[in-house]
Structure formats: C-alpha cells, structure tokens
Write a protein that holds these residues in place. Structure first.
Motif, PDB file in Angstrom:
ATOM      1  N   SER A  39      43.042  42.080  24.081  1.00 46.90           N
ATOM      2  CA  SER A  39      44.176  42.523  23.277  1.00 46.90           C
ATOM      3  C   SER A  39      43.838  43.917  22.756  1.00 46.90           C
ATOM      4  O   SER A  39      42.771  44.460  23.065  1.00 46.90           O
ATOM      5  N   ALA A  40      44.692  44.479  21.935  1.00 52.24           N
ATOM      6  CA  ALA A  40      44.452  45.825  21.403  1.00 52.24           C
ATOM      7  C   ALA A  40      43.204  45.864  20.513  1.00 52.24           C
ATOM      8  O   ALA A  40      42.553  46.901  20.405  1.00 52.24           O
ATOM      9  N   THR A  41      42.844  44.751  19.885  1.00 53.09           N
ATOM     10  CA  THR A  41      41.732  44.753  18.930  1.00 53.09           C
ATOM     11  C   THR A  41      40.547  43.875  19.327  1.00 53.09           C
ATOM     12  O   THR A  41      39.512  43.917  18.676  1.00 53.09           O
ATOM     13  N   ARG A  42      40.693  43.075  20.369  1.00 53.07           N
ATOM     14  CA  ARG A  42      39.665  42.089  20.684  1.00 53.07           C
ATOM     15  C   ARG A  42      39.528  41.900  22.190  1.00 53.07           C
ATOM     16  O   ARG A  42      40.518  41.922  22.911  1.00 53.07           O
ATOM     17  N   SER A  43      38.292  41.682  22.640  1.00 51.62           N
ATOM     18  CA  SER A  43      38.037  41.434  24.055  1.00 51.62           C
ATOM     19  C   SER A  43      37.038  40.286  24.187  1.00 51.62           C
ATOM     20  O   SER A  43      35.980  40.305  23.549  1.00 51.62           O
ATOM     21  N   THR A  44      37.397  39.295  24.997  1.00 52.02           N
ATOM     22  CA  THR A  44      36.481  38.198  25.296  1.00 52.02           C
ATOM     23  C   THR A  44      36.251  38.172  26.794  1.00 52.02           C
ATOM     24  O   THR A  44      37.201  38.180  27.566  1.00 52.02           O
ATOM     25  N   VAL A  45      34.990  38.153  27.186  1.00 49.61           N
ATOM     26  CA  VAL A  45      34.600  38.074  28.589  1.00 49.61           C
ATOM     27  C   VAL A  45      33.763  36.815  28.762  1.00 49.61           C
ATOM     28  O   VAL A  45      32.852  36.550  27.980  1.00 49.61           O
ATOM     29  N   GLU A  46      34.109  36.022  29.783  1.00 49.67           N
ATOM     30  CA  GLU A  46      33.347  34.829  30.127  1.00 49.67           C
ATOM     31  C   GLU A  46      32.982  34.928  31.597  1.00 49.67           C
ATOM     32  O   GLU A  46      33.845  35.200  32.428  1.00 49.67           O
ATOM     33  N   MET A  47      31.696  34.745  31.901  1.00 48.69           N
ATOM     34  CA  MET A  47      31.207  34.861  33.272  1.00 48.69           C
ATOM     35  C   MET A  47      30.558  33.549  33.697  1.00 48.69           C
ATOM     36  O   MET A  47      29.873  32.908  32.906  1.00 48.69           O
ATOM     37  N   TRP A  48      30.786  33.169  34.957  1.00 48.84           N
ATOM     38  CA  TRP A  48      30.186  31.961  35.526  1.00 48.84           C
ATOM     39  C   TRP A  48      29.555  32.273  36.877  1.00 48.84           C
ATOM     40  O   TRP A  48      30.176  32.939  37.710  1.00 48.84           O
ATOM     41  N   MET A  49      28.355  31.777  37.095  1.00 51.14           N
ATOM     42  CA  MET A  49      27.735  31.791  38.427  1.00 51.14           C
ATOM     43  C   MET A  49      28.311  30.620  39.200  1.00 51.14           C
ATOM     44  O   MET A  49      28.645  29.587  38.604  1.00 51.14           O
ATOM     45  N   GLY A  50      28.377  30.753  40.518  1.00 52.88           N
ATOM     46  CA  GLY A  50      28.854  29.665  41.360  1.00 52.88           C
ATOM     47  C   GLY A  50      27.881  28.495  41.370  1.00 52.88           C
ATOM     48  O   GLY A  50      26.723  28.625  40.963  1.00 52.88           O
ATOM     49  N   PRO A  51      28.344  27.331  41.816  1.00 50.76           N
ATOM     50  CA  PRO A  51      27.488  26.149  41.831  1.00 50.76           C
ATOM     51  C   PRO A  51      26.360  26.260  42.856  1.00 50.76           C
ATOM     52  O   PRO A  51      26.581  26.714  43.979  1.00 50.76           O
ATOM     53  N   ALA A  52      25.171  25.873  42.432  1.00 50.88           N
ATOM     54  CA  ALA A  52      24.009  25.803  43.323  1.00 50.88           C
ATOM     55  C   ALA A  52      23.016  24.841  42.688  1.00 50.88           C
ATOM     56  O   ALA A  52      22.748  24.936  41.480  1.00 50.88           O
ATOM     57  N   GLY A  53      22.513  23.911  43.482  1.00 54.98           N
ATOM     58  CA  GLY A  53      21.530  22.972  42.966  1.00 54.98           C
ATOM     59  C   GLY A  53      22.068  22.065  41.865  1.00 54.98           C
ATOM     60  O   GLY A  53      21.324  21.626  40.995  1.00 54.98           O
ATOM     61  N   GLY A  54      23.384  21.821  41.870  1.00 55.16           N
ATOM     62  CA  GLY A  54      23.986  20.963  40.854  1.00 55.16           C
ATOM     63  C   GLY A  54      24.152  21.630  39.502  1.00 55.16           C
ATOM     64  O   GLY A  54      24.308  20.966  38.481  1.00 55.16           O
ATOM     65  N   LEU A  55      24.152  22.982  39.473  1.00 53.15           N
ATOM     66  CA  LEU A  55      24.221  23.723  38.210  1.00 53.15           C
ATOM     67  C   LEU A  55      25.089  24.960  38.344  1.00 53.15           C
ATOM     68  O   LEU A  55      25.050  25.653  39.359  1.00 53.15           O
ATOM     69  N   MET A  56      25.875  25.237  37.296  1.00 50.73           N
ATOM     70  CA  MET A  56      26.571  26.513  37.142  1.00 50.73           C
ATOM     71  C   MET A  56      26.154  27.063  35.785  1.00 50.73           C
ATOM     72  O   MET A  56      26.124  26.325  34.799  1.00 50.73           O
TER      73      MET A  56
END
Length: 165
Positions: A39-56
């Motif tokens: 938004s004009a005053t706020r930024s949220t970034v969320e990042m995910w690695m793809g699944p490997a070995g039963g984990l993200m």
C-alpha cells in the motif's frame, strides 16, 4: 512361499502411507515464490521455497514508514498424512498449525487452542495471485489480504515485479 509374499505385502503396506504423505506437501508447490502486498504506507513480502524432502521454508517481513514492523520465520513440514505449518513471529512464541486441507489450490491450517489466529488459509487465484485469510476470535475476527507474485530484488533494487513490467 507364504513367508516371502507376507514380507512383500508388509513392505508394500508400510510404503504406501509415506508416499501418500509426501504427496500432500508436494501439492503445495504453487506457494513457492515471492509474494507482496503493498500500500502507500506499508509493504509485506512473504517468500516460500518449493517443497523438497517433505519441507518448505518461508519468511515474511512487514515494513511501514521505512521501519521494520514485523518479521516471521515459517515452515511447512510433512507429518504423516498432514502438513504442519510452523510460524515463529517476531516477539511471539512459535506456534504449530495442522492442515485440514492441502491441495493444488488451497491450504487451510488450524490450531483451535491458539489465541489468534486459530485458522490460516492460502487460496491460489491465478499463477500470480494468492488470497490469504487469518481468522480467529477477538475484535479483528478475520483479516484477509491478496498478494501478488513478485520478482526477487537485489540489494541494488534490480529486478521487477510483474506490475512494474
């Protein structure tokens, strides 16, 4: 002869749950990438690695007015037939949520014993769009936000979001 077929049957039966369980987290590959709500005053970034070995593995950061407001370490881990969403928000106790739905378009995790949230969902709208809902008791009840896929930017600011193109 009976003995050999019994051993083969036991091996087959014990291997089936592991295969089935592994597939649950693999169906969540659509979450991999870098997602942004701005938004004009706020930024949220969320990042995910793809699944490997039963984990993200994932992380998020919220910045408002140039200052860090929140950060969170996240993981999705296969646990038998379900996926466990583990959230460790800044300044709070880490919490685990168990999946009730894990598909190629929807992830719903719940922890009814947690104060807020008790339910978190991510719904894939398109390849570049996800809607996340955070729900639970209290005055806020339910909070939702739409996020769009973005390119990862370097320290120099290189890289462009889909919106920048």
């Amino acid at each position: 002869m009976i003995r050999a077929s019994s051993v083969a049957l036991v091996l087959t039966l014990t291997a089936v749950p592991a295969l089935s369980a592994q597939q649950a987290i693999d169906r969540l590959g659509w979450m991999a990438g870098c997602w942004e709500q701005k938004s004009a005053t706020r930024s949220t970034v969320e990042m995910w690695m793809g699944p490997a070995g039963g984990l993200m593995l994932g992380a998020s950061r919220t910045v408002a007015g140039g200052a860090l407001r929140e950060s969170e370490q996240l993981s999705l881990r296969q646990d038998g037939e379900v996926v466990v969403y583990h959230a460790a928000p800044s300044g709070q106790t880490p919490t685990a949520f168990r999946s009730t739905i894990a598909s190629d378009t929807l992830l719903v995790v719940e922890n009814p014993q947690h104060d807020f949230p008790t339910k978190i969902s991510y719904r894939r709208v398109t390849a570049d769009s996800v809607v996340a809902l955070v729900q639970g008791p209290g005055p806020n009840g339910m909070r939702g936000f739409a996020v769009g896929r973005m390119a990862v930017r370097s320290a120099s600011g290189e890289g462009r979001t889909k919106r920048d193109r």
